[in-house]
Every structure is written in structure tokens, then in C-alpha cells.
Motif scaffolding. Structure first.
Motif, mmCIF file in Angstrom:
data_model
loop_
_atom_site.group_PDB
_atom_site.id
_atom_site.type_symbol
_atom_site.label_atom_id
_atom_site.label_comp_id
_atom_site.label_asym_id
_atom_site.label_seq_id
_atom_site.Cartn_x
_atom_site.Cartn_y
_atom_site.Cartn_z
ATOM 1 N N GLY A 229 -14.405 14.186 18.971
ATOM 2 C CA GLY A 229 -13.279 14.196 18.047
ATOM 3 C C GLY A 229 -12.697 15.580 17.896
ATOM 4 N N ILE A 292 -11.189 11.577 15.698
ATOM 5 C CA ILE A 292 -10.789 11.906 14.333
ATOM 6 C C ILE A 292 -9.301 12.223 14.312
ATOM 7 C CG2 ILE A 292 -13.060 12.745 13.624
ATOM 8 C CD1 ILE A 292 -12.042 15.615 13.972
ATOM 9 N N MET A 301 -12.038 9.160 10.565
ATOM 10 C CA MET A 301 -13.018 9.213 11.647
ATOM 11 C C MET A 301 -13.380 7.815 12.103
ATOM 12 S SD MET A 301 -16.777 11.036 11.670
ATOM 13 C CE MET A 301 -17.626 9.740 10.733
#
Length: 368
Positions: A229, A292, A301
Motif C-alpha cells: 500500500g 491504501i 485500507m
């Protein structure tokens, strides 16, 4: 730091051993201040309405992974399992726009992964992709949308056995960032002559970006296990989500030259007189954080293992208590992005393990 409990071409011959100073940085050259300036990153119209019934943008996608928005509201996505790039959007069927050659499709977590479009896309039409290749490399390459010109590889390096990372995004500074896993060789993460276990920062042509903390190196931060992420807030602060091994998943506030501890530390631990940087928050490894995104003061997330979408408030670079949305409703969640209109787009990742009817899908939650 707090812990949450629920109710990511350098060949060996090209590597350069970096000359590092010691002093207060414990063997690492002192990093410059981050060149990421305050920008519109993280600021969008409205706020996603997670209580709404989502629009189904696309179905029957083979493990969607990377996502980036085009002018006009459509998005490009990568299919990890087929090596295809698709154009998707409300009201029309997915359109196949490119197949990436030489993609290695293992039983692990490689394949066709991250994707982003050039900051100058309106002029250059360039699309960037991150993938693992059949010859043992991980590659960042680009192509011109709508053109049959060959793929242009801008950076390549050893891919390792697994833990490919894979998120690819342009930052507010116009530089290209990539999250790279440790290749399932933990010691890679601490080796500054190896690009695995790092977050990289390069120019659009794949060269080490000006202002990087280590001379002539694309490395921005290190000591990562498998970060997938990457997102920036409105102040230009960069956050990354990272898969742990046996104990803790993490969200980290990423700063140049910092060592995030893997494999010496998983989660929070001894900072070794300040040489290691602790995460902002940890999760049990049953969460499995992947993509994310940030809208306003909220971080979103996608929980892969936990099959849940999490939201967390951001306050001056700190993270507040997570909230859970959609637990188990759509299965495994891989990628979350905020569209220019403030809507939240979310991909499932149930293929090939436990696909449901219509999987995999791309969902859109409108902005309020």
C-alpha cells in the motif's frame, strides 16, 4: 504507535556498494528533508459513502491489482493472472487495451501488479506498470495508451522467489514510487546494494530521483518485508501498508533514508538508539493490509486476509482508532482508490481461491 486488535534495471553487475556515513545515523547517510511538497494528494470532493449500495463497475475480472484514473472518469486496471491492462468505467464493458509480455505468473504473489499513469498523461499518454518477469527480474515499464509501440522497460532488478510488493504510484513531487518486497530473502531488506525490501523513488525515466537519501540509488526507504500500500495525505506525507510474517502487519509513515526494521523487528520493537523506525500502527496478521488510499483526513485500507475495509483518522501524521466496514461481505479486498470525484473504488481478490459469482469485481461507493 498503537496496536489494533479487531472486535511492496539493477542487475548484480550494476549494483554499487554505497558509501555511507555513521555518526548519529548509525551507518546510514543522513537523509535530506523530503522533497514531497504539499499538494492536492489526499484532498478530493466529498467523502465516500460506505453505507451506500455500491455500483458494480466491472465483473469477472481475473484478480485486479493496480488501478489508476484517466481523464473523463474511467480507470485502467491490471489483471494479475492474465497480464492484461483493462479500461473500465460506469456503463460500459471492460476494454482490453494492452497485454504485457513476459510476465511471470507464479503460485505466489507475482504477476502483473501495480499501475499508474503519467502526471503528463494528457500530453504523453504514458502508462506505467510493475510486474515480475519470466527471466528472474522485477520490472517497471511504460507504454503509450492507444499505441502499438513496444514496451519500454525503465527499471529492472532481481525479483526473488516471492514477496513482490508491487504498488506503483507517482507522488505529489512528480517522481515515481514503487513498493518492493524482500523477495522472500529477509536479509535483502537491510542490504543497500539490493532493491528488494525497499520503497524506490525514481524519475519517470527510471533513474534515481534527485534528492534521494543514498547517492546514485533509487532507494527511498528500506527494512521492508512486503509493502503493498502507498498513499499521500494533503500535506505530502507518505504512508505505506506492509504485510508482516507471524506477528504484525503495519502502516508506516515513510521518510527518506529511514530503516523500518525488517527482519530484525516485526511491528514495534527496539529502535536501536533511533536507527530503526517503528510503525504508526500494527495489526494482527489476520488483517493482511494491501492497498491504501487517503481522502481528506481519512486513510482507507483494503484488508486482504481479513476481508474487511478499514478506515482510520489521520491527525498530523498520526493514526487514530480503525473502524471496520463490509466485513466478509465481498470477500478478499486488494485495492482501494479515491476517484477524482471523491468516490471510492474497491477491488475484490477472490480468484482463484474462493471466487463468488461475478468475481472478481470492481465496486464504486459514491461520494456524499
Amino acid at each position: 504507535m498503537n496496536t489494533y486488535v479487531s472486535p511492496l534495471r539493477w542487475t548484480a553487475a550494476a549494483l554499487v556498494v554505497l558509501s555511507l556515513t555513521t555518526a548519529t545515523t548509525g551507518g546510514v547517510a543522513a537523509a535530506p528533508a523530503s522533497p514531497v511538497a504539499a499538494s492536492s494528494a489526499g484532498s478530493h470532493l466529498g467523502k465516500p459513502d460506505l453505507s451506500a449500495v455500491p455500483d458494480v463497475i466491472a465483473t469477472d475480472i481475473q484478480m485486479p491489482w493496480g488501478m489508476a484514473f484517466l481523464p473523463g472518469g474511467d480507470a485502467l486496471i491490471t489483471e494479475r493472472q492474465t497480464s492484461r491492462v483493462l479500461r473500465i468505467g460506469p456503463g460500459h464493458a471492460p476494454e482490453h487495451v494492452r497485454t504485457i509480455p513476459d510476465v511471470y505468473l507464479p503460485g505466489g504473489d507475482g504477476g502483473l501488479l501495480g499501475l499508474d499513469v503519467s502526471p503528463r498523461f494528457a500530453r504523453d499518454k504514458l502508462v506505467y506498470v510493475y510486474y515480475t518477469a519470466v527471466d528472474g527480474e522485477s520490472r517497471i515499464a511504460r507504454f503509450k495508451l492507444g499505441s502499438d509501440e513496444p514496451l519500454d522497460v525503465v527499471l529492472a532488478f532481481d525479483r526473488g522467489e516471492n514477496h513482490s510488493g508491487g504498488r506503483l504510484k507517482f507522488g505529489p513531487d512528480g517522481m515515481l514510487y514503487a513498493t518492493v518486497g524482500d523477495g522472500r530473502t529477509p536479509e535483502n531488506a537491510q542490504d543497500l546494494t539490493n532493491l528488494n525490501g525497499k520503497i524506490l523513488r525514481v524519475t519517470p525515466d527510471g533513474r534515481p530521483a534527485p534528492g534521494n537519501p543514498f547517492p546514485d540509488s533509487p532507494i527511498w526507504s528500506y527494512g521492508h518485508r512486503n509493502p503493498e500500500g502507498l498513499a499521500w495525505d494533503a500535506r505530502g506525507r507518505m504512508y505505506s501498508a506492509e504485510f508482516g510474517e507471524d506477528a504484525f502487519d503495519e502502516i508506516n509513515l515513510i521518510k527518506p533514508g529511514r530503516n523500518y526494521g525488517w527482519p530484525m523487528v516485526e511491528g514495534t520493537g527496539d529502535t536501536d538508539n533511533g536507527r530503526l523506525t517503528n510503525p504508526l500502527i500494527t495489526f494482527p496478521t489476520t488483517v493482511g493490509p494491501s492497498g491504501i488510499a487517503i481522502a481528506g483526513n481519512t486513510l482507507y485500507m483494503a484488508g486482504l486476509t481479513g476481508q474487511t475495509l478499514y478506515t482510520m483518522p489521520l491527525v498530523n501524521g498520526r493514526i487514530g482508532e480503525p473502524k471496520e466496514y463490509l466485513p466478509g461481505v465481498h470477500g478478499r479486498l486488494r485495492t482501494v482508490e479515491i476517484a477524482p470525484d471523491g468516490a471510492l473504488w474497491l477491488t475484490t481478490s477472490n480468484q482463484p481461491r474462493q471466487p463468488r459469482e461475478g468475481d472478481d469485481r470492481v465496486l464504486r461507493f459514491p461520494a456524499r
